[in-house]
Motif scaffolding. Structure first.
Motif, PDB file in Angstrom:
ATOM      1  N   LYS A 182      22.102  18.268 -19.601  1.00  0.00           N
ATOM      2  CA  LYS A 182      21.489  19.332 -18.811  1.00  0.00           C
ATOM      3  C   LYS A 182      22.355  19.675 -17.597  1.00  0.00           C
ATOM      4  CE  LYS A 182      16.629  18.573 -20.003  1.00  0.00           C
ATOM      5  NZ  LYS A 182      15.284  18.197 -19.482  1.00  0.00           N
ATOM      6  N   ASP A 183      22.951  18.629 -17.014  1.00  0.00           N
ATOM      7  CA  ASP A 183      23.807  18.852 -15.848  1.00  0.00           C
ATOM      8  C   ASP A 183      25.006  19.728 -16.194  1.00  0.00           C
ATOM      9  OD1 ASP A 183      22.112  17.294 -14.394  1.00  0.00           O
ATOM     10  OD2 ASP A 183      23.353  15.470 -14.496  1.00  0.00           O
ATOM     11  N   LEU A 184      25.412  19.690 -17.447  1.00  0.00           N
ATOM     12  CA  LEU A 184      26.549  20.498 -17.890  1.00  0.00           C
ATOM     13  C   LEU A 184      26.124  21.882 -18.364  1.00  0.00           C
ATOM     14  CD1 LEU A 184      28.536  17.779 -19.900  1.00  0.00           C
ATOM     15  CD2 LEU A 184      29.065  18.660 -17.622  1.00  0.00           C
ATOM     16  N   GLY A 185      24.818  22.134 -18.288  1.00  0.00           N
ATOM     17  CA  GLY A 185      24.312  23.426 -18.717  1.00  0.00           C
ATOM     18  C   GLY A 185      24.180  23.574 -20.213  1.00  0.00           C
ATOM     19  N   ILE A 186      24.180  22.448 -20.939  1.00  0.00           N
ATOM     20  CA  ILE A 186      24.065  22.479 -22.402  1.00  0.00           C
ATOM     21  C   ILE A 186      22.634  22.150 -22.793  1.00  0.00           C
ATOM     22  CG2 ILE A 186      24.877  21.474 -24.571  1.00  0.00           C
ATOM     23  CD1 ILE A 186      27.497  20.820 -23.112  1.00  0.00           C
ATOM     24  N   GLN A 187      22.009  23.012 -23.559  1.00  0.00           N
ATOM     25  CA  GLN A 187      20.633  22.805 -23.979  1.00  0.00           C
ATOM     26  C   GLN A 187      20.589  22.036 -25.295  1.00  0.00           C
ATOM     27  OE1 GLN A 187      17.891  23.607 -22.194  1.00  0.00           O
ATOM     28  NE2 GLN A 187      19.300  24.268 -20.575  1.00  0.00           N
ATOM     29  N   LEU A 188      20.005  20.872 -25.282  1.00  0.00           N
ATOM     30  CA  LEU A 188      19.848  20.068 -26.486  1.00  0.00           C
ATOM     31  C   LEU A 188      18.386  19.693 -26.648  1.00  0.00           C
ATOM     32  CD1 LEU A 188      22.840  17.553 -26.331  1.00  0.00           C
ATOM     33  CD2 LEU A 188      22.608  19.525 -27.831  1.00  0.00           C
ATOM     34  N   LYS A 189      17.910  19.683 -27.870  1.00  0.00           N
ATOM     35  CA  LYS A 189      16.549  19.233 -28.111  1.00  0.00           C
ATOM     36  C   LYS A 189      16.508  17.717 -27.950  1.00  0.00           C
ATOM     37  CE  LYS A 189      12.875  19.120 -31.573  1.00  0.00           C
ATOM     38  NZ  LYS A 189      12.487  19.480 -32.961  1.00  0.00           N
ATOM     39  N   PRO A 190      15.703  17.211 -27.013  1.00  0.00           N
ATOM     40  CA  PRO A 190      15.655  15.762 -26.804  1.00  0.00           C
ATOM     41  C   PRO A 190      15.106  15.049 -28.036  1.00  0.00           C
ATOM     42  CG  PRO A 190      13.894  16.840 -25.592  1.00  0.00           C
ATOM     43  CD  PRO A 190      14.771  17.926 -26.125  1.00  0.00           C
ATOM     44  N   GLN A 191      15.592  13.849 -28.259  1.00  0.00           N
ATOM     45  CA  GLN A 191      15.207  13.071 -29.435  1.00  0.00           C
ATOM     46  C   GLN A 191      14.688  11.714 -28.985  1.00  0.00           C
ATOM     47  OE1 GLN A 191      18.394  12.013 -32.134  1.00  0.00           O
ATOM     48  NE2 GLN A 191      17.122  12.387 -33.912  1.00  0.00           N
ATOM     49  N   SER A 192      13.562  11.307 -29.529  1.00  0.00           N
ATOM     50  CA  SER A 192      13.005  10.003 -29.179  1.00  0.00           C
ATOM     51  C   SER A 192      13.732   8.915 -29.961  1.00  0.00           C
ATOM     52  CB  SER A 192      11.511   9.954 -29.499  1.00  0.00           C
ATOM     53  OG  SER A 192      11.308   9.903 -30.909  1.00  0.00           O
ATOM     54  N   TYR A 193      13.562   7.671 -29.505  1.00  0.00           N
ATOM     55  CA  TYR A 193      14.176   6.574 -30.233  1.00  0.00           C
ATOM     56  C   TYR A 193      13.478   6.349 -31.564  1.00  0.00           C
ATOM     57  CZ  TYR A 193      17.635   5.330 -26.829  1.00  0.00           C
ATOM     58  OH  TYR A 193      18.741   5.365 -26.032  1.00  0.00           O
ATOM     59  N   TYR A 194      12.233   6.756 -31.649  1.00  0.00           N
ATOM     60  CA  TYR A 194      11.558   6.701 -32.952  1.00  0.00           C
ATOM     61  C   TYR A 194      12.237   7.661 -33.928  1.00  0.00           C
ATOM     62  CZ  TYR A 194       8.117   7.782 -36.545  1.00  0.00           C
ATOM     63  OH  TYR A 194       7.493   8.024 -37.746  1.00  0.00           O
ATOM     64  N   LYS A 225       7.991   6.902 -29.121  1.00  0.00           N
ATOM     65  CA  LYS A 225       7.889   8.186 -29.804  1.00  0.00           C
ATOM     66  C   LYS A 225       8.126   9.363 -28.872  1.00  0.00           C
ATOM     67  CE  LYS A 225       5.390   8.664 -34.079  1.00  0.00           C
ATOM     68  NZ  LYS A 225       4.244   9.303 -34.747  1.00  0.00           N
ATOM     69  N   VAL A 226       8.281   9.069 -27.580  1.00  0.00           N
ATOM     70  CA  VAL A 226       8.482  10.132 -26.598  1.00  0.00           C
ATOM     71  C   VAL A 226       9.968  10.286 -26.327  1.00  0.00           C
ATOM     72  CG1 VAL A 226       8.007  10.900 -24.247  1.00  0.00           C
ATOM     73  CG2 VAL A 226       6.237   9.696 -25.562  1.00  0.00           C
ATOM     74  N   ALA A 227      10.451  11.500 -26.400  1.00  0.00           N
ATOM     75  CA  ALA A 227      11.886  11.751 -26.254  1.00  0.00           C
ATOM     76  C   ALA A 227      12.337  11.532 -24.822  1.00  0.00           C
ATOM     77  CB  ALA A 227      12.209  13.179 -26.688  1.00  0.00           C
ATOM     78  N   HIS A 228      13.493  10.891 -24.673  1.00  0.00           N
ATOM     79  CA  HIS A 228      14.161  10.811 -23.377  1.00  0.00           C
ATOM     80  C   HIS A 228      14.852  12.154 -23.108  1.00  0.00           C
ATOM     81  CE1 HIS A 228      13.939   6.466 -22.407  1.00  0.00           C
ATOM     82  NE2 HIS A 228      13.794   6.346 -23.709  1.00  0.00           N
ATOM     83  N   SER A 229      14.884  12.568 -21.872  1.00  0.00           N
ATOM     84  CA  SER A 229      15.585  13.808 -21.545  1.00  0.00           C
ATOM     85  C   SER A 229      17.085  13.537 -21.478  1.00  0.00           C
ATOM     86  CB  SER A 229      15.107  14.348 -20.193  1.00  0.00           C
ATOM     87  OG  SER A 229      15.344  13.404 -19.174  1.00  0.00           O
ATOM     88  N   ALA A 230      17.841  14.430 -22.058  1.00  0.00           N
ATOM     89  CA  ALA A 230      19.306  14.278 -22.050  1.00  0.00           C
ATOM     90  C   ALA A 230      19.853  14.841 -20.750  1.00  0.00           C
ATOM     91  CB  ALA A 230      19.907  14.989 -23.261  1.00  0.00           C
TER      92      ALA A 230
END
Length: 561
Positions: A268-280, A259-264
């Protein structure tokens, strides 16, 4: 409903035109009468469709064949007037017969119906994916469900499952009714999906519950939690199997880390902000798309009569055509699970909490004594416990149905200095029990392991893992036996384990020996309560659906009258 293009309607009389106007007005449709007495209106976007409507008996068309859901639903009163709209899976829209001429497409053929549930009095059937040694299968069987097939890639783990649930042993649970087309061996889920798609499709309506627990190492806080871990993608295969079988309910067990999101990181290295999503989150999204309402909650196994503090994410999904008949939808599953938990403790006469001592004190060396190990899978030179009988109600419950000596009671062969160190830890009043030893304590005793826990006799055990030296016995200077670990997982004594006891080195990621089988398993008593809840859930949904059908029929008769 977003519409475009035009449809030609051959209206037989003015009354039919007036009724059609009512439908058109309700849906904000525009139409006009042409000189050839035809009616023109708009129709589905993206479909170059010309339709002639004749009054006749209505047919049912699945909503998933439409590009989007209508925003308005109308009560069906008589044969030519109605559009009944329900939920997406198995929800149907009733219209007069359509004669379709679709440019570039074949006319619609027969429409699939959703698989039915078994008749009253007939057992629910289940399949188990990523089954391991069979903890989840055993629990569902103890709850009165019957197994159809199980999927497990590891040969040792499958051998254990087979020994208890496939080989017609005299055990107190029904054996699997294995399909004749599926070889009884260790399979990967991808292999079955690729090699037997047609045979799987024929099991629709015959597998009512699909259970499974994809490998959790990629989600676990104890591991490195790599987003790229290929084991994390196995839940997608689970979803593929759901699509193939269309069960009424699904059950999935995993570690809370799912239920805990993995960090993308790459984004991030490309400077793009995305809301991390868990596998759940991804799982819920995927299952929603294939027609299931899904909910997951973290539960502690110790509340279900399991003598172990083991938090796990339990995900329950219900096919949407059934979920709409449940008050609260999938939430209702967890209300029924709480009822099943209380009922289970009462039926089994278990306290709210079973301690480690209550679970395994009959397996102490001081109480049982030892003898040379007789297990055929063990090397020579080991000792095993000489079992003499239970000492507590929980032990009596676990020993029911056990005919003959228990297996997997082999004791670890510790060196004298290791035994002496373990005894000092047990006797040290400053050494915390029941929790993982902190760095200062590990350094004090020269322990290199980062995770080691001394049990407390009067509390449930800590989480049993796949590594035998993670947990120390509460009173004896040794690690636990496989059987003691199994007891703390709520495996009964008649349940046999097969394969090596341990493995190491490069084989650790390739083999699943007995300690690993037990550590990976779903506690059977947790699974038993889940099975009881699923039974109640589907009975409730079926009863509500039947009552609604009767009510609608009565209302239709009154409306016509």
């Amino acid at each position: 409903m977003q519409l475009s293009e035009s449809v030609t309607l051959n209206a037989p009389n003015a009354d039919f035109v007036d009724k059609f106007k009512e439908i058109a007005d309700a849906h904000s449709l525009k139409f006009r009468r042409s000189s050839d007495h035809m009616i023109h209106c708009v129709f589905l976007r993206g479909n170059p469709l010309s339709t002639t409507i004749h009054p006749s008996k209505p047919i049912e068309i699945p909503l998933d064949s439409l590009t989007s859901k209508p925003q308005v639903s109308m009560a069906r009163k008589i044969h030519h007037r109605a559009t009944h709209i329900a939920n997406t899976q198995g929800l149907r829209e009733t219209l007069p017969t359509l004669n379709m001429a679709i440019s570039g497409q074949e006319p619609m053929k027969n429409i699939d119906t959703l698989p039915p549930l078994p008749a009253p009095g007939q057992p629910l059937m289940f399949a188990d994916l990523f089954a391991g040694c069979g903890g989840l299968s055993l629990g569902l069987s103890l709850a009165g469900l019957n197994g159809v097939f199980a999927v497990e890639r590891d040969k040792m783990a499958f051998s254990t499952l087979s020994a208890n649930l496939l080989e017609r042993r005299d055990v107190p649970v029904p054996q699997f009714s294995w399909p004749s087309w599926l070889e009884r061996k260790a399979w990967g889920i991808d292999e079955i999906l690729e090699q037997h798609p047609l045979e799987l499709s024929k099991l629709k309506g015959k597998v009512h519950v699909l259970a499974g627990g994809p490998p959790c190492q990629g989600f676990s806080f104890a591991g490195r939690r790599l987003e790229s871990d290929p084991r994390n993608q196995l839940f997608e295969k689970y979803v593929e199997m759901v699509k193939a079988l269309q069960p009424a309910a699904i059950v999935l067990e995993n570690v809370p880390g799912m239920k805990v999101a993995h960090s993308a990181k790459s984004w991030k290295d490309l400077g793009i902000q995305l809301k991390p999503q868990s596998y759940y989150d991804k799982l819920v999204e995927s299952l929603d798309k294939v027609g299931y309402q899904v909910l997951g909650r973290i539960l502690d196994s110790s509340l279900f009569g399991v003598p172990q503090k083991r938090p796990r994410l339990i995900v329950i999904g219900v096919r949407k055509d059934l979920a709409r008949h449940l008050h609260g939808g999938a939430t209702r599953a967890f209300e029924l699970l709480e009822e099943a938990r209380v009922k289970q403790l009462q039926e089994l006469r278990l306290p709210e909490m079973v301690s480690s001592w209550e679970a395994i004190s009959d397996l102490e060396i001081e109480y049982a004594g030892t003898r040379p190990c007789t297990d055929p899978s063990s090397r020579t030179g080991f000792q095993e416990l000489a079992y003499v009988g239970p000492r507590t109600p929980y032990q009596t419950l676990m020993h029911q149905g056990a005919n003959g000596p228990m297996d997997s009671v082999r004791l670890a062969k510790h060196k004298p200095d290791i035994r002496e160190r373990f005894m000092r830890i047990i006797q040290d009043p400053e050494c915390a029990k029941g929790v993982v030893m902190h760095a200062v304590q590990r350094e004090k005793y020269g322990l290199k392991k980062h995770r080691i826990c001394l049990m407390r006799a009067d509390n449930p055990a800590p989480t049993i893992t796949t590594l035998p030296d993670d947990v120390l016995h509460y009173s004896e200077p040794r690690i636990l036996t496989v059987r003691e670990s199994a007891r703390l997982q709520s495996f009964p004594d008649w349940f046999q384990f097969r394969g090596k006891f341990t493995t190491g080195g490069s084989q650790r990621t390739k083999e699943c020996p007995r300690y690993t089988q037990v550590g990976n398993a779903v506690p059977p008593y947790l699974a038993r309560a889940i099975g009881l809840a699923i039974r109640s859930l589907l009975e409730e949904a079926t009863a509500a659906a039947s009552q609604q059908t009767v009510t609608e029929a009565e209302q239709e008769i009154l409306a016509i009258a």
